[in-house]
Write a protein that holds these residues in place. Structure first.
Motif, PDB file in Angstrom:
ATOM      1  N   GLY A 119       0.761  -1.357  -0.097  1.00 50.38           N
ATOM      2  CA  GLY A 119      -0.167   0.175   0.058  1.00 50.38           C
ATOM      3  C   GLY A 119       0.964   1.139  -0.098  1.00 50.38           C
ATOM      4  N   ASN A 120       0.755   2.202   1.007  1.00 52.59           N
ATOM      5  CA  ASN A 120       1.459   3.368   0.961  1.00 52.59           C
ATOM      6  C   ASN A 120       2.388   3.251   2.282  1.00 52.59           C
ATOM      7  OD1 ASN A 120       1.927   6.121   2.003  1.00 52.59           O
ATOM      8  ND2 ASN A 120       1.298   6.669  -0.125  1.00 52.59           N
ATOM      9  N   PHE A 153       4.376   5.432   3.421  1.00 49.59           N
ATOM     10  CA  PHE A 153       4.255   6.895   4.491  1.00 49.59           C
ATOM     11  C   PHE A 153       3.113   6.381   5.430  1.00 49.59           C
ATOM     12  CE2 PHE A 153       6.473   8.226   0.474  1.00 49.59           C
ATOM     13  CZ  PHE A 153       7.477   9.238   1.253  1.00 49.59           C
ATOM     14  N   VAL A 154       1.983   5.769   4.653  1.00 51.44           N
ATOM     15  CA  VAL A 154       0.896   5.673   5.641  1.00 51.44           C
ATOM     16  C   VAL A 154       1.197   4.505   6.665  1.00 51.44           C
ATOM     17  CG1 VAL A 154      -1.646   4.774   5.715  1.00 51.44           C
ATOM     18  CG2 VAL A 154      -0.844   6.396   4.204  1.00 51.44           C
ATOM     19  N   MET A 195      13.084   3.898   4.649  1.00 47.30           N
ATOM     20  CA  MET A 195      11.962   4.002   3.543  1.00 47.30           C
ATOM     21  C   MET A 195      12.490   5.025   2.338  1.00 47.30           C
ATOM     22  SD  MET A 195       8.627   5.825   5.406  1.00 47.30           S
ATOM     23  CE  MET A 195       8.104   6.524   3.527  1.00 47.30           C
ATOM     24  N   THR A 231      13.894   4.860  -0.250  1.00 47.84           N
ATOM     25  CA  THR A 231      13.767   4.351  -1.603  1.00 47.84           C
ATOM     26  C   THR A 231      12.378   3.896  -1.999  1.00 47.84           C
ATOM     27  OG1 THR A 231      14.959   2.307  -1.024  1.00 47.84           O
ATOM     28  CG2 THR A 231      16.203   4.001  -1.788  1.00 47.84           C
ATOM     29  N   THR A 232      11.482   4.311  -1.180  1.00 47.52           N
ATOM     30  CA  THR A 232      10.160   3.891  -1.641  1.00 47.52           C
ATOM     31  C   THR A 232       9.623   4.737  -3.051  1.00 47.52           C
ATOM     32  OG1 THR A 232       7.708   4.012  -1.077  1.00 47.52           O
ATOM     33  CG2 THR A 232       9.012   5.689  -0.088  1.00 47.52           C
ATOM     34  N   ASN A 233       8.495   3.931  -3.661  1.00 45.86           N
ATOM     35  CA  ASN A 233       8.230   4.725  -5.005  1.00 45.86           C
ATOM     36  C   ASN A 233       7.002   5.610  -4.594  1.00 45.86           C
ATOM     37  OD1 ASN A 233       9.891   2.968  -6.369  1.00 45.86           O
ATOM     38  ND2 ASN A 233       8.507   1.183  -5.864  1.00 45.86           N
ATOM     39  N   ASP A 234       6.630   5.454  -3.254  1.00 48.13           N
ATOM     40  CA  ASP A 234       5.122   5.813  -2.980  1.00 48.13           C
ATOM     41  C   ASP A 234       5.059   7.547  -2.770  1.00 48.13           C
ATOM     42  OD1 ASP A 234       4.312   3.535  -3.220  1.00 48.13           O
ATOM     43  OD2 ASP A 234       4.370   3.100  -0.870  1.00 48.13           O
ATOM     44  N   MET A 235       3.561   8.057  -2.888  1.00 51.60           N
ATOM     45  CA  MET A 235       3.482   9.253  -2.632  1.00 51.60           C
ATOM     46  C   MET A 235       3.680   9.571  -1.367  1.00 51.60           C
ATOM     47  SD  MET A 235       0.534  11.700  -4.745  1.00 51.60           S
ATOM     48  CE  MET A 235       1.651  11.916  -6.277  1.00 51.60           C
ATOM     49  N   PRO A 236       4.346  10.628  -0.970  1.00 45.60           N
ATOM     50  CA  PRO A 236       4.338  10.910   0.578  1.00 45.60           C
ATOM     51  C   PRO A 236       3.032  11.583   1.044  1.00 45.60           C
ATOM     52  CG  PRO A 236       5.454  12.570  -0.739  1.00 45.60           C
ATOM     53  CD  PRO A 236       4.922  11.556  -1.911  1.00 45.60           C
ATOM     54  N   ILE A 237       1.981  10.907   1.132  1.00 46.02           N
ATOM     55  CA  ILE A 237       0.576  11.580   1.388  1.00 46.02           C
ATOM     56  C   ILE A 237       0.540  11.935   2.997  1.00 46.02           C
ATOM     57  CG2 ILE A 237      -0.580  10.715  -0.755  1.00 46.02           C
ATOM     58  CD1 ILE A 237      -1.602   8.345   0.889  1.00 46.02           C
ATOM     59  N   ASN A 269       3.044  17.230  -0.285  1.00 43.60           N
ATOM     60  CA  ASN A 269       2.345  15.537  -0.262  1.00 43.60           C
ATOM     61  C   ASN A 269       2.206  15.069  -1.529  1.00 43.60           C
ATOM     62  OD1 ASN A 269       1.256  16.849   2.714  1.00 43.60           O
ATOM     63  ND2 ASN A 269       1.757  14.983   2.932  1.00 43.60           N
ATOM     64  N   THR A 282       4.173  15.372  -4.324  1.00 42.36           N
ATOM     65  CA  THR A 282       5.267  15.444  -5.276  1.00 42.36           C
ATOM     66  C   THR A 282       5.108  13.814  -5.999  1.00 42.36           C
ATOM     67  OG1 THR A 282       7.734  15.293  -5.289  1.00 42.36           O
ATOM     68  CG2 THR A 282       6.447  14.781  -3.283  1.00 42.36           C
ATOM     69  N   MET A 342      11.326  10.608  -5.452  1.00 42.05           N
ATOM     70  CA  MET A 342      11.620   9.707  -4.178  1.00 42.05           C
ATOM     71  C   MET A 342      11.980  10.349  -3.182  1.00 42.05           C
ATOM     72  SD  MET A 342      14.275   6.655  -4.730  1.00 42.05           S
ATOM     73  CE  MET A 342      13.138   5.341  -5.667  1.00 42.05           C
ATOM     74  N   PRO A 343      11.578   9.960  -1.659  1.00 37.67           N
ATOM     75  CA  PRO A 343      12.058  10.654  -0.548  1.00 37.67           C
ATOM     76  C   PRO A 343      13.620  10.450  -0.040  1.00 37.67           C
ATOM     77  CG  PRO A 343      10.691   8.449   0.109  1.00 37.67           C
ATOM     78  CD  PRO A 343      10.780   8.861  -1.527  1.00 37.67           C
ATOM     79  N   PHE A 355       6.531  18.847   5.452  1.00 38.38           N
ATOM     80  CA  PHE A 355       6.167  18.652   4.127  1.00 38.38           C
ATOM     81  C   PHE A 355       5.169  19.853   3.676  1.00 38.38           C
ATOM     82  CE2 PHE A 355       5.743  13.749   3.834  1.00 38.38           C
ATOM     83  CZ  PHE A 355       6.980  13.561   3.659  1.00 38.38           C
ATOM     84  N   GLU A 387       1.107   1.603  -8.800  1.00 39.42           N
ATOM     85  CA  GLU A 387       0.095   2.458  -8.639  1.00 39.42           C
ATOM     86  C   GLU A 387      -0.065   3.552  -9.874  1.00 39.42           C
ATOM     87  OE1 GLU A 387       1.856   2.288  -5.885  1.00 39.42           O
ATOM     88  OE2 GLU A 387       0.558   1.276  -4.524  1.00 39.42           O
ATOM     89  N   ARG A 409      -2.576   7.294  -6.870  1.00 41.19           N
ATOM     90  CA  ARG A 409      -1.993   7.766  -5.895  1.00 41.19           C
ATOM     91  C   ARG A 409      -2.523   9.134  -5.096  1.00 41.19           C
ATOM     92  NH1 ARG A 409       3.668   5.799  -6.269  1.00 41.19           N
ATOM     93  NH2 ARG A 409       3.922   4.377  -7.786  1.00 41.19           N
ATOM     94  N   GLU A 469      -5.286   8.361  -3.251  1.00 40.10           N
ATOM     95  CA  GLU A 469      -5.074   7.955  -1.740  1.00 40.10           C
ATOM     96  C   GLU A 469      -4.742   9.028  -0.874  1.00 40.10           C
ATOM     97  OE1 GLU A 469      -2.931   3.543  -2.527  1.00 40.10           O
ATOM     98  OE2 GLU A 469      -1.832   5.114  -1.422  1.00 40.10           O
ATOM     99  N   PHE A 470      -4.095  10.247  -1.526  1.00 38.90           N
ATOM    100  CA  PHE A 470      -3.671  11.352  -0.969  1.00 38.90           C
ATOM    101  C   PHE A 470      -5.149  12.013  -0.192  1.00 38.90           C
ATOM    102  CE2 PHE A 470      -3.972  15.901  -1.022  1.00 38.90           C
ATOM    103  CZ  PHE A 470      -3.107  16.402  -0.267  1.00 38.90           C
ATOM    104  N   ASN A 484      -6.529  13.890   3.327  1.00 39.92           N
ATOM    105  CA  ASN A 484      -6.396  15.287   3.137  1.00 39.92           C
ATOM    106  C   ASN A 484      -7.656  15.585   2.455  1.00 39.92           C
ATOM    107  OD1 ASN A 484      -3.237  15.358   3.927  1.00 39.92           O
ATOM    108  ND2 ASN A 484      -3.509  14.133   2.482  1.00 39.92           N
TER     109      ASN A 484
END
Lengths: 235, 235
Positions: free
Chosen positions: A90-91, A93-94, A132, A134-140, B133, B135, B138-139, B146, B172, B177, B180-181, B185
């Motif tokens: 899933g995500n 960040f979550v 984390m 190098t995750t591909n996820d969106m930082p929601i 949030n 973007t 990659m983090p 944020f 995703e 994505r 999901e945000f 939010n």
């Protein structure tokens, strides 16, 4: 002794949830009756209940029961008493935010180090690395830290994707992104393609599945690693 | 009065750096002799010097001088005294971390609100929204927050990309994505396709370029917005 499967993805193209790896999970979770499922990553924002039901549907096929961590009043105790642990994708960040919220990070490390079999897919695999980053996820959502379980001595990039030579999109390729990470950090990164996983048995880490993995090390050109390679010396 | 161009990308396919928007920049930066360039996002991890040289090469074509913020001992003063500001793309996490480090967030808000012309591309556009949030980056580093400039009352997703119906990759889609945000939010998100930009003049925000933008609002299905639409009421 550690006993982990760290999988790039839960689902490969044209296949059901966990289907491609189910036979290996049967061996991995040999004698396990009930798995503790950590549904915190909530793919697509689905509820913990719905996500746990999805995991249950897959594990029913190998006669294993699934309980969601969200159903326990004391998550730390639930983790320490679990027969086995599965952290779904899933995500990231979550997932990481929620793990910190319930103080689960240190507890999972403890459980896995003491031999509780672990399965991670996607976000649940990403957190097995040092951070984390190098995750591909969106930082929601904003987690209190990017530090994760560190159960392997490198970072993981799940769903590793080769550049698409036909693309006209100007966004960065995965390789470019990970190389950028290497400008600011020194730990290696293992790019795990979909259908690949790492098998951790004690201090031995083996690449499994049919595909090679892409390895990024500080001050080195990225290279490919063959299936069945031992990567426990990577650090 | 605000005077901004918030562009999805610096470069479109088969075109040079800033080339597609150079005529509009000529108008936007009318009478400006020197632009203050903020090279903090460091695409591909290049140095501030190299990145500033890349911006200078483009702006030379419209006879504008470029100085990098990294060359000033007092970044806050440099921002407040700048004739115009350009924040280039790269990695949003790296950019935002550095902006916080030199206390530039509040200073840029002040400068733009007092009329300093602003150009952002990619990461430099992402930070114009309420938070970073949404973007795509990659983090690779951990920023202290944020929260970003909030110069427009919504979030921005640069390089917005439609789903690829032929893909067999299980990662995703961009739409998934952002949806999901929206589970966590309430602020709207503007998905800006490559070649599109927002023009901000005082309180008026207009979509520019040839393509539609994809708009995500809380509890609404995403929808397309036509070029030349005024989106200042979106909040």
């Amino acid at each position: 002794m550690k006993h982990m499967i760290i999988a790039s993805t839960s689902t490969i193209f044209n296949s059901g949830y966990l289907e491609y790896i189910l036979e290996d999970l049967k061996t991995h979770f040999n004698n396990v009756k009930t798995i503790l499922f950590i549904p915190y990553a909530r793919p697509g924002g689905i509820t913990h209940e719905d996500y746990t039901a999805r995991a249950q549907a897959a594990f029913s096929k190998i006669s294993i029961n699934v309980v969601g961590l969200h159903t326990f009043n004391n998550p730390e105790q639930a983790i320490l008493q679990a027969e086995a642990i599965f952290v779904g994708g899933g995500n990231t960040f979550v997932l990481v935010s929620q793990l910190y919220k319930v103080n689960a990070i240190q507890t999972i490390i403890e459980a896995v180090n003491s031999g509780t079999p672990y399965l991670g897919t996607s976000a649940g695999s990403n957190i097995c690395g040092l951070t984390m980053n190098t995750t591909n996820d969106m930082p929601i959502v904003y987690p209190p830290s990017f530090k994760t379980l560190g159960l392997v001595p490198f970072n993981i990039n799940p769903h590793y994707l080769d550049p698409d030579a036909t693309s006209t999109h100007m966004g960065e390729t995965r390789e470019t992104r990970i190389k950028e990470f290497m400008c600011y950090n020194t730990q290696p990164v293992v790019g795990l393609r979909e259908g690949s996983w790492l098998e951790v048995k004690g201090s031995t880490i083996t690449l499994k599945g049919r595909l090679t993995a892409r390895i990024f090390e500080h001050n080195k050109e990225p290279y490919e690693l063959k299936p069945e390679s031992d990567i426990s010396l990577l650090k």
